[in-house]
Design a protein around this motif. Sequence first.
Motif, PDB file in Angstrom:
ATOM      1  N   VAL A  69       9.965 -11.313  -6.565  1.00 26.21           N
ATOM      2  CA  VAL A  69      10.511 -10.158  -7.327  1.00 26.21           C
ATOM      3  C   VAL A  69       9.170  -9.344  -8.887  1.00 26.21           C
ATOM      4  CG1 VAL A  69      12.046  -8.554  -8.518  1.00 26.21           C
ATOM      5  CG2 VAL A  69      12.692 -10.448  -7.052  1.00 26.21           C
ATOM      6  N   HIS A  70       8.873  -9.938  -9.617  1.00 23.60           N
ATOM      7  CA  HIS A  70       7.947  -9.635 -10.349  1.00 23.60           C
ATOM      8  C   HIS A  70       7.030  -9.117 -10.147  1.00 23.60           C
ATOM      9  CE1 HIS A  70      10.293 -11.625 -14.403  1.00 23.60           C
ATOM     10  NE2 HIS A  70      11.154 -11.246 -13.651  1.00 23.60           N
ATOM     11  N   GLY A  71       6.544  -9.941  -8.799  1.00 24.45           N
ATOM     12  CA  GLY A  71       5.058  -9.778  -8.437  1.00 24.45           C
ATOM     13  C   GLY A  71       5.558  -8.659  -7.782  1.00 24.45           C
ATOM     14  N   ALA A  72       6.133  -8.520  -6.993  1.00 25.59           N
ATOM     15  CA  ALA A  72       6.589  -7.089  -6.075  1.00 25.59           C
ATOM     16  C   ALA A  72       5.969  -5.890  -7.527  1.00 25.59           C
ATOM     17  CB  ALA A  72       7.830  -6.363  -5.356  1.00 25.59           C
ATOM     18  N   VAL A  73       6.928  -6.182  -8.632  1.00 24.68           N
ATOM     19  CA  VAL A  73       6.685  -5.536  -9.847  1.00 24.68           C
ATOM     20  C   VAL A  73       5.234  -4.897 -10.369  1.00 24.68           C
ATOM     21  CG1 VAL A  73       7.290  -4.826 -12.620  1.00 24.68           C
ATOM     22  CG2 VAL A  73       9.137  -5.516 -10.918  1.00 24.68           C
ATOM     23  N   LEU A  74       4.894  -6.298 -10.157  1.00 19.65           N
ATOM     24  CA  LEU A  74       3.687  -5.832 -10.426  1.00 19.65           C
ATOM     25  C   LEU A  74       2.623  -5.307  -9.111  1.00 19.65           C
ATOM     26  CD1 LEU A  74       0.999  -7.425 -12.204  1.00 19.65           C
ATOM     27  CD2 LEU A  74       1.414  -8.924 -11.269  1.00 19.65           C
ATOM     28  N   GLN A  75       3.035  -5.346  -7.955  1.00 16.01           N
ATOM     29  CA  GLN A  75       2.164  -4.996  -7.207  1.00 16.01           C
ATOM     30  C   GLN A  75       1.792  -3.149  -7.800  1.00 16.01           C
ATOM     31  OE1 GLN A  75       4.389  -6.110  -4.008  1.00 16.01           O
ATOM     32  NE2 GLN A  75       2.384  -7.521  -3.231  1.00 16.01           N
ATOM     33  N   VAL A  76       3.527  -2.811  -7.511  1.00 14.20           N
ATOM     34  CA  VAL A  76       3.227  -0.938  -8.247  1.00 14.20           C
ATOM     35  C   VAL A  76       3.008  -0.607  -9.875  1.00 14.20           C
ATOM     36  CG1 VAL A  76       5.423   0.775  -8.385  1.00 14.20           C
ATOM     37  CG2 VAL A  76       5.806  -1.283  -6.997  1.00 14.20           C
ATOM     38  N   TYR A  77       3.057  -1.711 -10.175  1.00 15.09           N
ATOM     39  CA  TYR A  77       2.046  -1.045 -11.542  1.00 15.09           C
ATOM     40  C   TYR A  77       0.609  -1.407 -11.116  1.00 15.09           C
ATOM     41  CZ  TYR A  77       0.187  -1.884 -16.245  1.00 15.09           C
ATOM     42  OH  TYR A  77      -0.301  -2.029 -17.130  1.00 15.09           O
ATOM     43  N   ASP A  78       0.016  -2.279 -10.643  1.00 13.43           N
ATOM     44  CA  ASP A  78      -1.068  -2.096 -10.180  1.00 13.43           C
ATOM     45  C   ASP A  78      -1.838  -0.701  -9.930  1.00 13.43           C
ATOM     46  OD1 ASP A  78      -1.937  -4.563 -12.089  1.00 13.43           O
ATOM     47  OD2 ASP A  78      -1.827  -5.948  -9.706  1.00 13.43           O
ATOM     48  N   ASN A  79      -0.658  -0.866  -9.151  1.00 14.68           N
ATOM     49  CA  ASN A  79      -1.243   0.567  -8.040  1.00 14.68           C
ATOM     50  C   ASN A  79      -1.331   1.960  -8.448  1.00 14.68           C
ATOM     51  OD1 ASN A  79      -1.965   1.729  -4.852  1.00 14.68           O
ATOM     52  ND2 ASN A  79      -0.181   2.442  -5.484  1.00 14.68           N
ATOM     53  N   ALA A  80      -0.117   1.976  -9.408  1.00 13.60           N
ATOM     54  CA  ALA A  80       0.589   3.068 -10.831  1.00 13.60           C
ATOM     55  C   ALA A  80      -1.128   3.239 -11.408  1.00 13.60           C
ATOM     56  CB  ALA A  80       1.274   2.651 -11.004  1.00 13.60           C
ATOM     57  N   LEU A  81      -1.417   2.086 -12.286  1.00 16.08           N
ATOM     58  CA  LEU A  81      -2.814   2.156 -13.326  1.00 16.08           C
ATOM     59  C   LEU A  81      -3.483   2.696 -12.691  1.00 16.08           C
ATOM     60  CD1 LEU A  81      -3.574   0.966 -16.218  1.00 16.08           C
ATOM     61  CD2 LEU A  81      -4.382  -1.339 -14.687  1.00 16.08           C
ATOM     62  N   ARG A  82      -4.420   2.149 -11.071  1.00 18.54           N
ATOM     63  CA  ARG A  82      -5.981   2.574 -10.664  1.00 18.54           C
ATOM     64  C   ARG A  82      -5.567   4.449 -10.516  1.00 18.54           C
ATOM     65  NH1 ARG A  82      -6.261   4.365  -5.637  1.00 18.54           N
ATOM     66  NH2 ARG A  82      -4.851   3.569  -4.795  1.00 18.54           N
ATOM     67  N   ILE A  83      -4.587   4.450  -9.540  1.00 21.48           N
ATOM     68  CA  ILE A  83      -4.141   5.851  -9.618  1.00 21.48           C
ATOM     69  C   ILE A  83      -4.191   6.511 -10.750  1.00 21.48           C
ATOM     70  CG2 ILE A  83      -2.840   7.605  -8.969  1.00 21.48           C
ATOM     71  CD1 ILE A  83      -2.108   5.582  -6.406  1.00 21.48           C
ATOM     72  N   ILE A  84      -3.685   6.369 -11.606  1.00 20.51           N
ATOM     73  CA  ILE A  84      -2.943   6.684 -13.234  1.00 20.51           C
ATOM     74  C   ILE A  84      -4.840   6.868 -13.962  1.00 20.51           C
ATOM     75  CG2 ILE A  84      -2.596   7.767 -15.447  1.00 20.51           C
ATOM     76  CD1 ILE A  84      -0.391   8.377 -12.913  1.00 20.51           C
TER      77      ILE A  84
END
Length: 525
Positions: free
Chosen positions: A308-323
């Motif tokens: 679960v924390h890993g899935a949240v981290l996936q979304v975070y990392d992807n958003a970081l790259r896009i922003i």
Amino acid sequence: MLDLIYLGLILTIFNDKYISMETHILSLDRYTLIQLRDIVEQRQRLELSPEVASRIEAGAEFVQRRARQDEYIYGVNTGFGSLCETRVKPEQVEALQYNHIVSHACGVGEPVSERCSRLVLLIKLLTFRSGHTGVSLQTVQRLIDYWNHGVIPAIPKKGTVGASGDLAPLAHMSLPLLGLGQVYMDGKVVPARAAMDRYDWTPLHLKAKEGLALTNGVQYINAIASECLLDMGEMLAAADLIAALSIQAFSGSQTFYHARYHETSHHMERRRVAARLRSLLQGSNHHQLSTCNQSKQDPYSFRCIPQVHGAVLQVYDNALRIIEDEINGVSDNPLFFPEEDLILFGGNLHGESTAMQMDFLCVAASELSNISERRTYQLLSGQRGLPSFLIREPGINSGMMVPQYTSAALVNQSKALCFPASADTIPTCQLQEDHVSMGGTSGYKLQEILDNTRIVLSIELMTAAQAAELNQELTLSGVTEDLLKQFRTVVAHLGDDRVMSDDIDASTRFVSDHLRLWFETHGAV
């Protein structure tokens, strides 16, 4: 990337204010959110590199030259939006730009924080670097003068639909250039005129395209997304740390974060979370206690932390790259290319990428709080040798019963806020702008969810600390033992019932402020 969030701040106290002695040269380099955070929080002075200044000048000269020709150039010699085919006379160009800003300053609500306003201004300056927007060097330099003197436009929170640019917020950002609007100065919101009088600034007379260059683009929602990502990065590390304390207090097993187990997964983020848990739990005997589940089948809120924390981290990392892609791009329309004698019209003013990422982050942050609340519930449930509601004398005392109710209420609200605003659109401007991102709403929801998540994690920390002290066989890992000692300097062990909102507030301040300093000492593991 996440581990870089915890870089320390180098601040010098001068005249009771934080003022940096460092000057940052705005260049054409790619900027990270960490760099933006440091510039904002260290109050670094800004200057333009010679290359950036040259590009801005070239773009502005090109616009002024083309404005004198007999052609339609949107926002230069035409009206705006659906008025794009209404020509404006050459002698009306300055009035056109002035009217554009004042008519679009339709924001409502309390102003966003000074930190957020600084991010808006900084990201707008990044957009101007290329020279493609046509803004003049004089206007850019005045914005930099504001920054360097601690005069930051005050921007009302609501009013953007996140396409056609963040028109209302960016118009409010631009009003002080005209001697209008409000600014942050000396920690207060004051009329912009007060700052202009103090520093002997006169209102600017905007040239062709400048009003549109100032208001076009999605720097406002990009700033909200940036601020949320910076806050969420710290929250992710805090969630792993707090979860590690909960695992020990609940006499959890050690197999679910074993390295060999996670070699079977192709999700690198799961491996990162599991590796952090191994580091955080090193030296603890939690998995050897008589209160452990003998089949090593802990509840999912413990056993599935890496997933679960890993899935949240996936979304975070992807958003970081896009922003970061967003803040380094040119968000405006039209764009000018002097070297090629070219003007191009398009939709770089649309915030769909930012809006979608903030909607995804809403779900991710909500899930981080969702699983945290479940761990809190398990710790209170009278299992694993722990007393009901973590109080030595239950009955006369309710102990930590009701803080979980607060967590449940906040988690429920966050879930309700997870509907994606970017899935909606309301046409504007006589159907000329018939699809918008609604990224402002995405950002407001994300801010609320992150506030809720911080409190839910703080309640888990309160609960885990109490449970760890009541687990008499437990030897904590060195890292979490130090965390517990630090936490007990702000929230005392609960022996008998007391006002729990005070403890929740203190715990939330600890997670917000203390943990950042704590990570500087221990690293982001």
